[in-house]
Write a protein that holds these residues in place. Structure first.
Motif, PDB file in Angstrom:
ATOM      1  N   HIS A 137      17.249 -48.095  12.247  1.00 54.44           N
ATOM      2  CA  HIS A 137      18.702 -48.036  12.040  1.00 54.44           C
ATOM      3  C   HIS A 137      19.299 -46.798  12.709  1.00 54.44           C
ATOM      4  O   HIS A 137      18.602 -45.819  12.972  1.00 54.44           O
ATOM      5  CB  HIS A 137      19.025 -48.077  10.536  1.00 54.44           C
ATOM      6  CG  HIS A 137      18.868 -49.450   9.960  1.00 54.44           C
ATOM      7  ND1 HIS A 137      19.925 -50.258   9.642  1.00 54.44           N
ATOM      8  CD2 HIS A 137      17.749 -50.169   9.699  1.00 54.44           C
ATOM      9  CE1 HIS A 137      19.480 -51.423   9.189  1.00 54.44           C
ATOM     10  NE2 HIS A 137      18.155 -51.396   9.213  1.00 54.44           N
ATOM     11  N   SER A 147      13.042 -50.823   9.644  1.00 54.49           N
ATOM     12  CA  SER A 147      12.572 -52.071   9.053  1.00 54.49           C
ATOM     13  C   SER A 147      11.049 -52.118   9.003  1.00 54.49           C
ATOM     14  O   SER A 147      10.357 -51.698   9.943  1.00 54.49           O
ATOM     15  CB  SER A 147      13.078 -53.258   9.863  1.00 54.49           C
ATOM     16  OG  SER A 147      12.578 -54.457   9.315  1.00 54.49           O
ATOM     17  N   LYS A 166      18.564 -56.768  16.174  1.00 48.64           N
ATOM     18  CA  LYS A 166      19.994 -56.817  15.881  1.00 48.64           C
ATOM     19  C   LYS A 166      20.703 -55.601  16.473  1.00 48.64           C
ATOM     20  O   LYS A 166      20.206 -54.481  16.368  1.00 48.64           O
ATOM     21  CB  LYS A 166      20.207 -56.886  14.374  1.00 48.64           C
ATOM     22  CG  LYS A 166      19.906 -58.260  13.830  1.00 48.64           C
ATOM     23  CD  LYS A 166      19.632 -58.215  12.361  1.00 48.64           C
ATOM     24  CE  LYS A 166      18.348 -57.475  12.112  1.00 48.64           C
ATOM     25  NZ  LYS A 166      18.070 -57.268  10.702  1.00 48.64           N
ATOM     26  N   PHE A 196      20.617 -59.263  21.261  1.00 53.90           N
ATOM     27  CA  PHE A 196      20.889 -60.158  20.143  1.00 53.90           C
ATOM     28  C   PHE A 196      22.165 -60.966  20.373  1.00 53.90           C
ATOM     29  O   PHE A 196      22.097 -62.036  20.956  1.00 53.90           O
ATOM     30  CB  PHE A 196      20.936 -59.381  18.827  1.00 53.90           C
ATOM     31  CG  PHE A 196      20.994 -60.286  17.617  1.00 53.90           C
ATOM     32  CD1 PHE A 196      20.007 -61.220  17.390  1.00 53.90           C
ATOM     33  CD2 PHE A 196      22.044 -60.220  16.718  1.00 53.90           C
ATOM     34  CE1 PHE A 196      20.059 -62.076  16.292  1.00 53.90           C
ATOM     35  CE2 PHE A 196      22.108 -61.062  15.613  1.00 53.90           C
ATOM     36  CZ  PHE A 196      21.114 -61.986  15.406  1.00 53.90           C
ATOM     37  N   GLN A 268      18.111 -52.612   1.836  1.00 56.13           N
ATOM     38  CA  GLN A 268      18.064 -54.015   2.241  1.00 56.13           C
ATOM     39  C   GLN A 268      19.441 -54.634   2.404  1.00 56.13           C
ATOM     40  O   GLN A 268      19.591 -55.661   3.056  1.00 56.13           O
ATOM     41  CB  GLN A 268      17.316 -54.818   1.166  1.00 56.13           C
ATOM     42  CG  GLN A 268      15.808 -54.762   1.269  1.00 56.13           C
ATOM     43  CD  GLN A 268      15.184 -55.916   0.491  1.00 56.13           C
ATOM     44  OE1 GLN A 268      15.798 -56.422  -0.451  1.00 56.13           O
ATOM     45  NE2 GLN A 268      14.003 -56.326   0.882  1.00 56.13           N
TER      46      GLN A 268
HETATM   47  N1  PSU Z   1      18.366 -61.185  12.175  1.00 55.93           N
HETATM   48  C1  PSU Z   1      19.430 -61.951  11.844  1.00 55.93           C
HETATM   49  N2  PSU Z   1      19.723 -62.149  10.560  1.00 55.93           N
HETATM   50  C2  PSU Z   1      18.940 -61.619   9.568  1.00 55.93           C
HETATM   51  C3  PSU Z   1      17.806 -60.838   9.913  1.00 55.93           C
HETATM   52  C4  PSU Z   1      17.561 -60.651  11.226  1.00 55.93           C
HETATM   53  O1  PSU Z   1      20.135 -62.457  12.698  1.00 55.93           O
HETATM   54  O2  PSU Z   1      19.240 -61.848   8.413  1.00 55.93           O
HETATM   55  C5  PSU Z   1      16.883 -60.325   8.847  1.00 55.93           C
HETATM   56  C6  PSU Z   1      15.443 -60.634   9.243  1.00 55.93           C
HETATM   57  O3  PSU Z   1      14.883 -61.298   8.159  1.00 55.93           O
HETATM   58  C7  PSU Z   1      14.798 -59.282   9.421  1.00 55.93           C
HETATM   59  C8  PSU Z   1      15.554 -58.513   8.381  1.00 55.93           C
HETATM   60  O4  PSU Z   1      13.414 -59.316   9.176  1.00 55.93           O
HETATM   61  O5  PSU Z   1      16.907 -58.943   8.617  1.00 55.93           O
HETATM   62  C9  PSU Z   1      15.380 -57.024   8.510  1.00 55.93           C
HETATM   63  O6  PSU Z   1      15.894 -56.456   7.360  1.00 55.93           O
HETATM   64  P1  PSU Z   1      15.575 -54.931   6.971  1.00 55.93           P
HETATM   65  O7  PSU Z   1      16.333 -54.121   7.968  1.00 55.93           O
HETATM   66  O8  PSU Z   1      16.072 -54.791   5.570  1.00 55.93           O
HETATM   67  O9  PSU Z   1      14.075 -54.791   7.097  1.00 55.93           O
END
Ligand code: PSU
Ligand code: MN
Length: 313
Positions: A137, A147, A166, A196, A268
Motif C-alpha cells: 500500500h 497484502s 490494484k 489494473f 482489510q
Molecule cells: N482485486 C480486485 N478486487 C478485489 C481484490 C483484488 O479487483 O476485491 C481483493 C483480492 O482478493 C486480493 C485482496 O487478494 O483484494 C487483497 O486484499 P488485502 O490488501 O487486504 O490483502
C-alpha cells in the motif's frame, strides 16, 4: 493423476466435475471469490460470477471458484454456493491465515488471492485467474500494510493470471517486493506491467511472453528447476479500448485515497473502500474496466490451463 489427500478430507468439498478433471489431468481454472463478494457491487457480482465460470467452460476447462462456507473449504461452487458468496452481506474476507480458524469455528468467507492460491494449490490446481493482486500500500512506511498475497505467492506453486496489482497500491514498491521475494513476473504481450484499470502502469517488466504454450513451458521449467515452490505471475493488460480514462483514474483515485484517510479506514477494509469509491465516482466506468480486465484474465487463464494440461498430462 491420483486423487490427493486434501480433497479426500471431510473439511473439503470439491465439486464432482473439478474432482474428475483433476483426476484426469484435464484443464481446471481456479477463480477467486473475494472479487465477487467484496470487490463488485450486488447483484451484478452474481451475474459476473456465472459469466466467468461460463467463460472457462466455453474455453474447454472446468471452473473452480474457491470459498469457505460453514467451515468447509469449497473447491468449485454450485449455483447455491455462488449465490451465497454473492448475496450474503455478512460474508467475511479470508486470506490464507484465516483459513484454520474459519474451519475450526464453522465460519463463512470469500477467499482473497492468498486464500484462493493456497487452497487451489493444495487441491492440485495449477492455474488461477483473478483481477488484480494485493500488494504494497502507498502508506506502507507508516502502516506496514502489505497484502499477504505477495508472501504467499513466494511459496506457492501456482500460475496467477492478473491485470497487475490494484492501482490503489504503490505499484513500483509492489514490483520490488515481488522481485525480493523471488516471484516470477511475465508480461503477457507487453513489456510494461499492467495498471489494473489501465493497460499500463508505466513500470517495465523483465519478461514478455506471447502465447499460452510459452507460459506452460515456463511452468514446466519451474518444476524442472525445483527449489522453493514460488508462483508465476502472468500480467495481462486490459485492452486499451476498455481501460479507464487515465486522467479520470488519477483524479478519482487521489480523492479516494484522501477520503479513506479522513474516514480512518485501515487493514482489510482499505481495498473494498477504494474499489467502491472508484466505482461510485467514475459513474461505473471503473467497474467496467475492472470487469474487462477480469474477463480477459479468465480467458487467458483458460488457454494457459489447456496448454498446461497438454504438457503435464
Ligand atoms: N482485486 C480486485 N478486487 C478485489 C481484490 C483484488 O479487483 O476485491 C481483493 C483480492 O482478493 C486480493 C485482496 O487478494 O483484494 C487483497 O486484499 P488485502 O490488501 O487486504 O490483502
Ligand atoms: Mn492489506
Amino acid at each position: 493423476m491420483t486423487e490427493n489427500a486434501f480433497l479426500a478430507d471431510a473439511a473439503v468439498h470439491c465439486t464432482d466435475e473439478v474432482r474428475a478433471a483433476l483426476a484426469d489431468g484435464a484443464p481446471v481454472v481456479a477463480l477467486e471469490s473475494t472479487i465477487l463478494a467484496h470487490g463488485l457491487p450486488r447483484p451484478r457480482n452474481l451475474a459476473v460470477g456465472l459469466e466467468l465460470e461460463q467463460a472457462v467452460r466455453d474455453g474447454g476447462a472446468v471452473p473452480a471458484t474457491v470459498a469457505v462456507l460453514d467451515g468447509v473449504v469449497r473447491i468449485g461452487l454450485d449455483r447455491t454456493g455462488l449465490e451465497r458468496v454473492c448475496d450474503d452481506p455478512g460474508l467475511r474476507k479470508f486470506g490464507h491465515r484465516d483459513l484454520a480458524p474459519a474451519l475450526a469455528t464453522g465460519a463463512s468467507g470469500a477467499t482473497t488471492v492468498s486464500g484462493t492460491a493456497f487452497l487451489a494449490a493444495r487441491a492440485g490446481i495449477r492455474v488461477f485467474a483473478t483481477g488484480g493482486l494485493g500488494g504494497v500500500h502507498r502508506d506502507w512506511t507508516s502502516t506496514q500494510d502489505e497484502s499477504a498475497d505477495l508472501a504467499l505467492l513466494a511459496r506457492t506453486r501456482i500460475t496467477v493470471v492478473c491485470a497487475g496489482v490494484k492501482s490503489i497500491l504503490d505499484v513500483p514498491a509492489t514490483l520490488q517486493r515481488l522481485e525480493t521475494l523471488g516471484v516470477g513476473v511475465l508480461g503477457y504481450g507487453t513489456d510494461l506491467f499492467p495498471g489494473f484499470y489501465l493497460s499500463s502502469s508505466g513500470c517495465p517488466v523483465d519478461w514478455t511472453l506471447d502465447d499460452p504454450a510459452e507460459v506452460a513451458a515456463a511452468m514446466r521449467a519451474q518444476d524442472l528447476l525445483g527449489g522453493p515452490g514460488s508462483a508465476l505471475v502472468v500480467a495481462n493488460p486490459v485492452p486499451a479500448d476498455e481501460q479507464l480514462h487515465p486522467q479520470l483514474h488519477d483524479r478519482v483515485l487521489a480523492e479516494g485515497l484522501a477520503a479513506a484517510d479522513r474516514a480512518g479506514v485501515t487493514g482489510q477494509a482499505v481495498t473494498p473502500f477504494l474499489l467502491a469509491h472508484l466505482t461510485e465516482h467514475t459513474g461505473g466506468a471503473s467497474l467496467e474496466a475492472n470487469l474487462a480486465a477480469v474477463r480477459g484474465n479468465v480467458r487467458l487463464a483458460t488457454r494457459i490451463a489447456g496448454a498446461w494440461s497438454a504438457v503435464a498430462r
